[in-house]
Motif scaffolding. Structure first.
Motif, PDB file in Angstrom:
ATOM      1  N   TYR A  29       0.827  -1.208   0.000  1.00 19.51           N
ATOM      2  CA  TYR A  29       0.000   0.000   0.000  1.00 19.51           C
ATOM      3  C   TYR A  29       0.861   1.258   0.000  1.00 19.51           C
ATOM      4  O   TYR A  29       1.845   1.367   0.726  1.00 19.51           O
ATOM      5  N   GLU A  30       0.488   2.220  -0.827  1.00 22.43           N
ATOM      6  CA  GLU A  30       1.196   3.501  -0.909  1.00 22.43           C
ATOM      7  C   GLU A  30       0.225   4.615  -0.545  1.00 22.43           C
ATOM      8  O   GLU A  30      -0.774   4.834  -1.233  1.00 22.43           O
ATOM      9  N   PRO A  31       0.465   5.355   0.533  1.00 25.22           N
ATOM     10  CA  PRO A  31      -0.460   6.420   0.942  1.00 25.22           C
ATOM     11  C   PRO A  31      -0.339   7.643   0.042  1.00 25.22           C
ATOM     12  O   PRO A  31       0.645   7.820  -0.676  1.00 25.22           O
ATOM     13  N   ASP A  32      -1.360   8.490   0.109  1.00 23.74           N
ATOM     14  CA  ASP A  32      -1.276   9.787  -0.552  1.00 23.74           C
ATOM     15  C   ASP A  32      -0.212  10.627   0.147  1.00 23.74           C
ATOM     16  O   ASP A  32       0.061  10.468   1.328  1.00 23.74           O
ATOM     17  N   SER A  33       0.361  11.574  -0.578  1.00 22.30           N
ATOM     18  CA  SER A  33       1.442  12.382  -0.010  1.00 22.30           C
ATOM     19  C   SER A  33       0.926  13.492   0.894  1.00 22.30           C
ATOM     20  O   SER A  33       1.635  13.932   1.791  1.00 22.30           O
ATOM     21  N   ASP A  34      -0.298  13.967   0.659  1.00 17.83           N
ATOM     22  CA  ASP A  34      -0.835  15.074   1.440  1.00 17.83           C
ATOM     23  C   ASP A  34      -1.676  14.547   2.600  1.00 17.83           C
ATOM     24  O   ASP A  34      -2.440  13.594   2.456  1.00 17.83           O
ATOM     25  N   GLY A  35      -1.529  15.182   3.762  1.00 19.53           N
ATOM     26  CA  GLY A  35      -2.317  14.789   4.915  1.00 19.53           C
ATOM     27  C   GLY A  35      -3.757  15.245   4.778  1.00 19.53           C
ATOM     28  O   GLY A  35      -4.097  16.114   3.973  1.00 19.53           O
ATOM     29  N   LEU A  36      -4.615  14.670   5.576  1.00 22.75           N
ATOM     30  CA  LEU A  36      -6.042  14.951   5.544  1.00 22.75           C
ATOM     31  C   LEU A  36      -6.438  15.692   6.811  1.00 22.75           C
ATOM     32  O   LEU A  36      -6.007  15.338   7.911  1.00 22.75           O
ATOM     33  N   THR A  37      -7.263  16.718   6.667  1.00 22.00           N
ATOM     34  CA  THR A  37      -7.845  17.421   7.801  1.00 22.00           C
ATOM     35  C   THR A  37      -9.337  17.122   7.842  1.00 22.00           C
ATOM     36  O   THR A  37     -10.018  17.166   6.807  1.00 22.00           O
ATOM     37  N   LEU A  38      -9.838  16.811   9.030  1.00 25.57           N
ATOM     38  CA  LEU A  38     -11.258  16.533   9.219  1.00 25.57           C
ATOM     39  C   LEU A  38     -11.872  17.637  10.059  1.00 25.57           C
ATOM     40  O   LEU A  38     -11.280  18.047  11.064  1.00 25.57           O
ATOM     41  N   GLU A  39     -13.046  18.090   9.671  1.00 25.19           N
ATOM     42  CA  GLU A  39     -13.710  19.175  10.377  1.00 25.19           C
ATOM     43  C   GLU A  39     -15.145  18.809  10.710  1.00 25.19           C
ATOM     44  O   GLU A  39     -15.868  18.248   9.877  1.00 25.19           O
ATOM     45  N   LEU A  40     -15.528  19.102  11.936  1.00 22.25           N
ATOM     46  CA  LEU A  40     -16.925  19.029  12.376  1.00 22.25           C
ATOM     47  C   LEU A  40     -17.276  20.426  12.869  1.00 22.25           C
ATOM     48  O   LEU A  40     -17.048  20.769  14.031  1.00 22.25           O
ATOM     49  N   PRO A  41     -17.789  21.299  11.977  1.00 19.96           N
ATOM     50  CA  PRO A  41     -17.902  22.726  12.298  1.00 19.96           C
ATOM     51  C   PRO A  41     -18.903  23.058  13.396  1.00 19.96           C
ATOM     52  O   PRO A  41     -18.753  24.071  14.081  1.00 19.96           O
ATOM     53  N   ARG A  42     -19.931  22.211  13.558  1.00 17.03           N
ATOM     54  CA  ARG A  42     -20.959  22.538  14.554  1.00 17.03           C
ATOM     55  C   ARG A  42     -21.406  21.254  15.248  1.00 17.03           C
ATOM     56  O   ARG A  42     -21.933  20.345  14.598  1.00 17.03           O
ATOM     57  N   THR A  43     -21.172  21.175  16.544  1.00 19.11           N
ATOM     58  CA  THR A  43     -21.682  20.051  17.317  1.00 19.11           C
ATOM     59  C   THR A  43     -22.050  20.525  18.720  1.00 19.11           C
ATOM     60  O   THR A  43     -21.375  21.395  19.283  1.00 19.11           O
ATOM     61  N   ALA A  44     -23.134  19.991  19.232  1.00 23.78           N
ATOM     62  CA  ALA A  44     -23.593  20.315  20.586  1.00 23.78           C
ATOM     63  C   ALA A  44     -23.357  19.109  21.484  1.00 23.78           C
ATOM     64  O   ALA A  44     -23.331  17.963  21.027  1.00 23.78           O
ATOM     65  N   VAL A  45     -23.177  19.359  22.751  1.00 25.47           N
ATOM     66  CA  VAL A  45     -22.921  18.294  23.717  1.00 25.47           C
ATOM     67  C   VAL A  45     -24.248  17.650  24.124  1.00 25.47           C
ATOM     68  O   VAL A  45     -25.191  18.345  24.527  1.00 25.47           O
TER      69      VAL A  45
END
Length: 285
Positions: A29-45
């Motif tokens: 397996y060869e990964p992509d060269s660029d990292g990934l950012t994950l966003e959850l812009p709005r969440t309530a507790v």
């Protein structure tokens, strides 16, 4: 750096299926060269979920979130990141070495949160390769909390590499804790972390442990909850823990902590103090 944005937290069922699939992928397996950012812009507790988390970790009720609770909210994004095809390591078998949280200000329990997760560049370690999963929480566009989870992917390693460790403090026990066999299952229900090494004796034995082990982030939370009950926690601080030896369940452990002007050193030891399970240090900002 590509970004994936969610309207709601990803579900654990699909995430664990992806995690198993990612672990079984081929060696070439060869990964992509660029990292990934994950966003959850709005969440309530979810207040019921928060109450369950307080109950299993020992944090008292109050208007602000326990300092370790946002880690639980970010955890589905951690799994999503590590099971993504772009991620360069097989997620199952990765070892949790340490965790550092900085709280810049208390987070109101009814606030709407924005969560972001990405990983750091890898670096050598004597036992393999380490990297950090980095999380941040913002309220009203202001970063109020950050988390660095340091993980080890085992390999031949680099013997000359430096292993960054907290110094071992000399502490006297301040409390004894009896940890029941079901603690891992109780924390899994509150946190979503259902790694089989934490749940049952047989499932832990499949991964080389004699019986199930406590979650590292439960141990960190329980230590901080105990410090809070003993004298309070500051509004702004950084707290790091290193996970030294697995904490088998059931067991009896010794908790120790010592305050100075701007620092609290703490640790979890085996009942006879022959084994160090966790070393921690809190520094007021």
């Amino acid at each position: 750096m590509p970004t994936r944005r969610y309207d709601d937290s990803p579900g654990f069922g699909a995430l664990y299926a992806r995690t198993v699939k990612a672990t079984l992928r081929k060696a070439e397996y060869e990964p992509d060269s660029d990292g990934l950012t994950l966003e959850l812009p709005r969440t309530a507790v979810d207040q019921d979920h928060l109450a369950a988390y307080r109950e299993v970790t020992g944090f008292s009720a109050g208007p602000a979130l326990p300092v370790t609770y946002p880690h639980v909210l970010a955890f589905p994004l951690h799994l999503d990141l590590m099971s993504d095809p772009s991620f360069p390591y097989k997620p199952m078998g990765i070892v949790h070495l340490s965790n550092t949280i900085t709280q810049l200000k208390p987070i109101p329990m009814h606030a709407e949160l924005s969560i972001e997760v990405h990983s750091s560049p890898e670096r050598p370690h004597p036992k393999g390769t380490i990297f950090d999963v980095l999380s941040s929480v913002s309220v009203d566009d202001e970063v109020v909390w950050t988390d660095s989870t340091t993980l080890l992917s085992r390999s031949a390693g680099t013997p000359s590499a430096h292993a960054d460790l907290l110094p071992d403090p000399e502490l006297k026990p301040t409390a004894s804790w009896d940890l029941r066999a079901n603690l891992g299952r109780r924390y899994a229900a509150a946190s979503g972390d259902r790694n089989p090494i934490h749940l049952w004796k047989l499932s832990a034995q499949a991964f080389g442990f004699p019986r199930q082990i406590a979650h590292g982030m439960w141990a960190k939370a329980a230590c901080l909850a105990s410090i809070q009950r003993a004298g309070g926690l500051p509004d702004a601080y950084t707290v790091r823990v290193d996970f030294r030896k697995p904490l088998l369940l059931p067991s009896r452990v010794q908790f120790s902590h010592q305050r100075s002007t701007d620092t609290v050193d703490f640790a979890l030891y085996s009942e006879d103090q022959s084994t160090t399970h966790l070393i921690g240090q809190l520094q007021t900002r």
